[in-house]
Design a protein around this motif. Structure first.
Motif, mmCIF file in Angstrom:
data_model
loop_
_atom_site.group_PDB
_atom_site.id
_atom_site.type_symbol
_atom_site.label_atom_id
_atom_site.label_comp_id
_atom_site.label_asym_id
_atom_site.label_seq_id
_atom_site.Cartn_x
_atom_site.Cartn_y
_atom_site.Cartn_z
ATOM 1 N N VAL A 4 21.004 32.708 78.120
ATOM 2 C CA VAL A 4 21.189 31.818 79.271
ATOM 3 C C VAL A 4 20.398 32.356 80.457
ATOM 4 C CG1 VAL A 4 22.866 30.748 80.826
ATOM 5 C CG2 VAL A 4 23.522 31.280 78.468
ATOM 6 N N GLY A 5 19.623 31.478 81.081
ATOM 7 C CA GLY A 5 18.880 31.833 82.282
ATOM 8 C C GLY A 5 19.510 31.174 83.497
ATOM 9 N N PHE A 6 19.698 31.946 84.545
ATOM 10 C CA PHE A 6 20.218 31.437 85.809
ATOM 11 C C PHE A 6 19.080 31.485 86.818
ATOM 12 C CE2 PHE A 6 23.989 32.701 83.589
ATOM 13 C CZ PHE A 6 24.944 31.773 83.970
ATOM 14 N N VAL A 7 18.742 30.343 87.382
ATOM 15 C CA VAL A 7 17.619 30.248 88.314
ATOM 16 C C VAL A 7 18.165 29.975 89.712
ATOM 17 C CG1 VAL A 7 15.472 29.062 88.856
ATOM 18 C CG2 VAL A 7 16.164 29.327 86.471
ATOM 19 N N PHE A 8 17.840 30.867 90.635
ATOM 20 C CA PHE A 8 18.250 30.720 92.031
ATOM 21 C C PHE A 8 17.036 30.271 92.834
ATOM 22 C CE2 PHE A 8 21.309 33.506 90.159
ATOM 23 C CZ PHE A 8 22.503 33.237 90.800
ATOM 24 N N THR A 9 17.153 29.111 93.501
ATOM 25 C CA THR A 9 16.018 28.558 94.246
ATOM 26 C C THR A 9 16.358 28.194 95.690
ATOM 27 O OG1 THR A 9 16.523 26.312 93.489
ATOM 28 C CG2 THR A 9 14.968 27.599 92.158
ATOM 29 N N GLN A 103 3.523 32.587 86.025
ATOM 30 C CA GLN A 103 3.278 32.374 84.599
ATOM 31 C C GLN A 103 4.218 33.221 83.738
ATOM 32 O OE1 GLN A 103 0.914 33.270 86.854
ATOM 33 N NE2 GLN A 103 -0.179 31.340 87.090
ATOM 34 N N GLU A 104 4.447 34.467 84.149
ATOM 35 C CA GLU A 104 5.365 35.346 83.420
ATOM 36 C C GLU A 104 6.802 34.827 83.508
ATOM 37 O OE1 GLU A 104 3.313 39.734 83.843
ATOM 38 O OE2 GLU A 104 4.153 38.795 85.659
ATOM 39 N N LEU A 105 7.179 34.309 84.683
ATOM 40 C CA LEU A 105 8.518 33.728 84.838
ATOM 41 C C LEU A 105 8.690 32.533 83.914
ATOM 42 C CD1 LEU A 105 8.986 33.886 88.706
ATOM 43 C CD2 LEU A 105 10.397 35.036 87.022
ATOM 44 N N THR A 106 7.693 31.685 83.867
ATOM 45 C CA THR A 106 7.749 30.501 83.010
ATOM 46 C C THR A 106 7.909 30.897 81.552
ATOM 47 O OG1 THR A 106 6.400 29.233 84.562
ATOM 48 C CG2 THR A 106 6.501 28.418 82.301
ATOM 49 N N ALA A 107 7.151 31.895 81.132
ATOM 50 C CA ALA A 107 7.241 32.352 79.744
ATOM 51 C C ALA A 107 8.641 32.874 79.432
ATOM 52 C CB ALA A 107 6.195 33.439 79.490
#
Length: 118
Positions: A4-9, A103-107
């Motif tokens: 699970v990825g949690f993205v804080f924006t 790009q690394e985050l997207t991967a």
């Protein structure tokens, strides 16, 4: 086990998203060991040292991010570009994090089976 990825924006104050995201991370950690946290865009402000949430009549919760290692949550990633745009460095953050290019985050996000955004 599900990754699970949690993205804080979002910024930490004026919205409840950051606090709700942190609560969700801590609760989910009881059920999964494969959690990754991503701080992108204004989300990098969530990890800033010495926040003064009470100055804007907000609840101060940023210190709770220091609890992440107690929950074995060590995969914390911050967008290098977002940090640079805001004039921030790793020294400005209250916890350890790994700087990654967009790009690394997207991967890394593509490796997560579920993604929750706050």
């Amino acid at each position: 086990m599900m990754s699970v990825g949690f993205v804080f924006t979002t910024v930490p104050h004026g919205l409840n998203s950051g606090r709700e995201g942190l609560d969700a991370v801590l609760a989910t950690s009881a059920y999964s060991e494969e959690l990754q946290l991503f701080f992108i865009g204004d989300g990098v402000w969530q990890l800033l040292k010495d926040q003064q949430g009470t100055a804007v009549l907000g609840r101060e919760y940023s210190a709770a991010f220091k609890m992440l290692p107690l929950y074995d949550l060590e995969e914390v990633f911050v967008c290098r570009e977002s940090m640079a745009e805001r004039g921030l460095t790793l020294d400005d953050l209250l916890i350890e994090a790994e700087l990654l290019s967009p790009q690394e985050l997207t991967a890394r996000l593509h490796r997560c089976q579920k993604i929750l955004s706050y």
